[in-house]
Design an enzyme around this catalytic site. Structure first.
Site, PDB file in Angstrom:
ATOM      1  N   HIS A 145       0.891  -1.167   0.000  1.00 21.07           N
ATOM      2  CA  HIS A 145       0.000   0.000   0.000  1.00 21.07           C
ATOM      3  C   HIS A 145       0.923   1.208   0.000  1.00 21.07           C
ATOM      4  CE1 HIS A 145      -3.635   2.225   1.735  1.00 21.07           C
ATOM      5  NE2 HIS A 145      -2.648   3.068   2.008  1.00 21.07           N
ATOM      6  N   CYS A 185      -4.141  10.118   5.262  1.00 13.87           N
ATOM      7  CA  CYS A 185      -4.703   9.727   6.554  1.00 13.87           C
ATOM      8  C   CYS A 185      -4.827  10.969   7.435  1.00 13.87           C
ATOM      9  CB  CYS A 185      -3.808   8.692   7.229  1.00 13.87           C
ATOM     10  SG  CYS A 185      -4.363   8.310   8.897  1.00 13.87           S
TER      11      CYS A 185
HETATM   12  N1  COA Z   1     -18.481   2.379  14.786  1.00 16.67           N
HETATM   13  C1  COA Z   1     -19.171   3.471  15.181  1.00 16.67           C
HETATM   14  N2  COA Z   1     -18.908   4.156  16.312  1.00 16.67           N
HETATM   15  C2  COA Z   1     -17.922   3.695  17.078  1.00 16.67           C
HETATM   16  C3  COA Z   1     -17.161   2.569  16.748  1.00 16.67           C
HETATM   17  C4  COA Z   1     -17.462   1.899  15.537  1.00 16.67           C
HETATM   18  N3  COA Z   1     -16.783   0.848  15.125  1.00 16.67           N
HETATM   19  N4  COA Z   1     -16.262   2.351  17.715  1.00 16.67           N
HETATM   20  C5  COA Z   1     -16.428   3.323  18.635  1.00 16.67           C
HETATM   21  N5  COA Z   1     -17.420   4.135  18.261  1.00 16.67           N
HETATM   22  C6  COA Z   1     -17.931   5.323  18.947  1.00 16.67           C
HETATM   23  C7  COA Z   1     -18.268   5.091  20.422  1.00 16.67           C
HETATM   24  O1  COA Z   1     -19.588   4.651  20.562  1.00 16.67           O
HETATM   25  C8  COA Z   1     -18.064   6.468  21.004  1.00 16.67           C
HETATM   26  O2  COA Z   1     -19.182   7.267  20.710  1.00 16.67           O
HETATM   27  P1  COA Z   1     -19.772   8.297  21.817  1.00 16.67           P
HETATM   28  O3  COA Z   1     -18.628   9.263  22.092  1.00 16.67           O
HETATM   29  O4  COA Z   1     -20.928   8.916  21.119  1.00 16.67           O
HETATM   30  O5  COA Z   1     -20.101   7.456  22.999  1.00 16.67           O
HETATM   31  C9  COA Z   1     -16.893   7.031  20.205  1.00 16.67           C
HETATM   32  O6  COA Z   1     -16.871   6.271  18.984  1.00 16.67           O
HETATM   33  C10 COA Z   1     -15.552   6.846  20.895  1.00 16.67           C
HETATM   34  O7  COA Z   1     -15.456   5.507  21.323  1.00 16.67           O
HETATM   35  P2  COA Z   1     -14.407   4.960  22.372  1.00 16.67           P
HETATM   36  O8  COA Z   1     -14.662   3.517  22.580  1.00 16.67           O
HETATM   37  O9  COA Z   1     -14.366   5.867  23.571  1.00 16.67           O
HETATM   38  O10 COA Z   1     -13.099   5.058  21.562  1.00 16.67           O
HETATM   39  P3  COA Z   1     -11.925   6.122  21.472  1.00 16.67           P
HETATM   40  O11 COA Z   1     -12.384   7.525  21.616  1.00 16.67           O
HETATM   41  O12 COA Z   1     -10.845   5.617  22.358  1.00 16.67           O
HETATM   42  O13 COA Z   1     -11.541   5.918  19.916  1.00 16.67           O
HETATM   43  C11 COA Z   1     -11.615   4.387  18.039  1.00 16.67           C
HETATM   44  C12 COA Z   1     -11.107   4.664  19.430  1.00 16.67           C
HETATM   45  C13 COA Z   1     -10.888   3.171  17.553  1.00 16.67           C
HETATM   46  C14 COA Z   1     -13.112   4.111  18.094  1.00 16.67           C
HETATM   47  C15 COA Z   1     -11.382   5.617  17.125  1.00 16.67           C
HETATM   48  O14 COA Z   1     -10.100   6.103  17.347  1.00 16.67           O
HETATM   49  C16 COA Z   1     -11.553   5.294  15.653  1.00 16.67           C
HETATM   50  O15 COA Z   1     -12.637   4.992  15.195  1.00 16.67           O
HETATM   51  N6  COA Z   1     -10.468   5.382  14.871  1.00 16.67           N
HETATM   52  C17 COA Z   1     -10.505   5.074  13.461  1.00 16.67           C
HETATM   53  C18 COA Z   1      -9.361   5.720  12.784  1.00 16.67           C
HETATM   54  C19 COA Z   1      -9.367   5.456  11.300  1.00 16.67           C
HETATM   55  O16 COA Z   1     -10.330   5.035  10.682  1.00 16.67           O
HETATM   56  N7  COA Z   1      -8.228   5.784  10.727  1.00 16.67           N
HETATM   57  C20 COA Z   1      -8.008   5.674   9.319  1.00 16.67           C
HETATM   58  C21 COA Z   1      -7.509   4.342   8.937  1.00 16.67           C
HETATM   59  S1  COA Z   1      -5.763   4.204   8.841  1.00 16.67           S
HETATM   60 ZN    ZN Z   2      -3.065   4.852   2.873  1.00 19.42          ZN
END
Ligand code: COA
Ligand code: ZN
Length: 313
Positions: free
Chosen positions: A216, A249
């Site tokens: 990638h 990203c």
């Molecule tokens: N789908 C939808 N909502 C989700 C979810 C999912 N898979 N996982 C967590 N959430 C929601 C929770 O319900 C919470 O919502 P609220 O604040 O309304 O209660 C919120 O997201 C935060 O959840 P929490 O468990 O406290 O996680 P966090 O704040 O520690 O964040 C992740 C962790 C993993 C959920 C978050 O960082 C994330 O989604 N990252 C994705 C990053 C990404 O896609 N990067 C690009 C790819 S390289």
């Molecule tokens: Zn990428």
């Protein structure tokens, strides 16, 4: 059970290269303005119709973390058949949502860099591997294949250069969770062709033979196509790319566009491999995306005119 039109777990046939377009996910996730559902569906279906065999159509993550991907289930619901449709997930909850939405493949993300892991998913690399095992367990219930992006495998916006041994160590732990594919991700476009060869060789030695390897690549420093050619030379036959070269990203400063799909297809076919993709149709999709977004995309083939390679038709 077959997920999608073919089994992504099968080794790529001799003379072929398997492309996954990540434009609808990696391409759109970092755009600061609203992106219409219509564009996501047009893009996904255009890619499917152009013959792209794998399309990463969205992600099932926190909508607060990545607002652009909040309507991914609607993209999957409207997606044309004909390609393997993939969804990025970072936790068990996302895995359930993706399977429910009809994703054929789940794509996990494990960062070799601790800092990037924390910024991206608020977990350490260890915790993220633990969560990956739970994602695999959810996927196993429906025999859904899981692929993993091993991110920051060539460098990190926060930690700088990443050692080859660290990439091999994380890769071997990821391989042991039961995923079918490891995609070594140059998240910030830090690699040069010699790095690609070094990392592939080191990882190949450490993972068991059943796991497929992919690349990638991002074009931040203009080396994505050179790196792809090095990957082909090293035996890699699976590549991510993004239509028009869109991408980046939101959690990794400096992560600009992915290697452009139409430019990569042109290179791969010039080297004598087949992708099954109609390059003219692909360029048409890039034109549509460019018009929709009202920006100039960093694609070369979009503007290059006639083709001169021996394999050009
Ligand atoms: N789908 C939808 N909502 C989700 C979810 C999912 N898979 N996982 C967590 N959430 C929601 C929770 O319900 C919470 O919502 P609220 O604040 O309304 O209660 C919120 O997201 C935060 O959840 P929490 O468990 O406290 O996680 P966090 O704040 O520690 O964040 C992740 C962790 C993993 C959920 C978050 O960082 C994330 O989604 N990252 C994705 C990053 C990404 O896609 N990067 C690009 C790819 S390289
Ligand atoms: Zn990428």
């Amino acid at each position: 059970m077959l997920h999608g039109p073919f089994d992504v777990r099968t080794p790529v046939a001799d003379g072929a290269v398997l492309i996954r377009d990540v434009g609808p996910r990696d391409g759109l996730q970092a755009i600061s303005e609203e992106v219409s559902l219509d564009l996501k569906i047009t893009m996904t279906n255009g890619l499917v119709d152009a013959g792209v065999p794998r399309v990463e159509a969205g992600s099932f993550v926190s909508p607060k973390a990545v607002p652009r991907m909040a309507d991914s289930s609607e993209v999957f619901a409207a997606a044309a058949s004909g390609a393997v449709l993939e969804a990025l997930v970072v936790n068990e909850r996302g895995a359930h949502s993706a399977v429910e939405a009809g994703a054929h493949v789940l794509v996990g993300v494990i960062s070799v860099s601790e800092t990037f892991s924390q910024r991206n998913v608020r977990m350490s690399t260890d915790q993220a591997i633990g969560e990956l095992s739970r994602i695999v367990a959810v996927a196993d219930q429906t025999d859904t294949p899981v692929s993993v992006d091993v991110s920051a495998a060539f460098g990190c916006a926060f930690e700088g250069r990443i050692g080859v041994d660290a990439v091999a160590e994380v890769s071997s732990r990821v391989a042991d969770t039961g995923v079918f594919e490891l995609v070594l991700a140059d998240t910030i476009g830090a690699a040069a062709p010699n790095d690609v060869i070094d990392v592939i060789n080191a990882v190949t030695k450490r993972i068991h033979g059943g796991v497929q390897l992919g690349l990638h690549l991002h074009d931040t420093r203009g080396l994505a196509l050179a790196n792809a050619a090095a990957g082909i030379d090293a035996g890699v036959r699976r590549f991510d790319a993004s239509i028009g070269g869109l991408g980046g990203c939101p959690f990794s400063p400096g992560a600009t566009g992915n290697v452009c799909t139409e430019d990569l297809v042109h290179l791969i076919e010039a080297l004598g491999f087949s992708t099954g993709i109609d390059l003219d149709a692909l360029i048409g999709v890039a034109q549509q995306v460019e018009a929709h977004l009202g920006t100039t995309l960093p694609s070369r083939m979009l503007r290059a005119g006639p083709r001169f390679t021996r394999t050009a038709t």
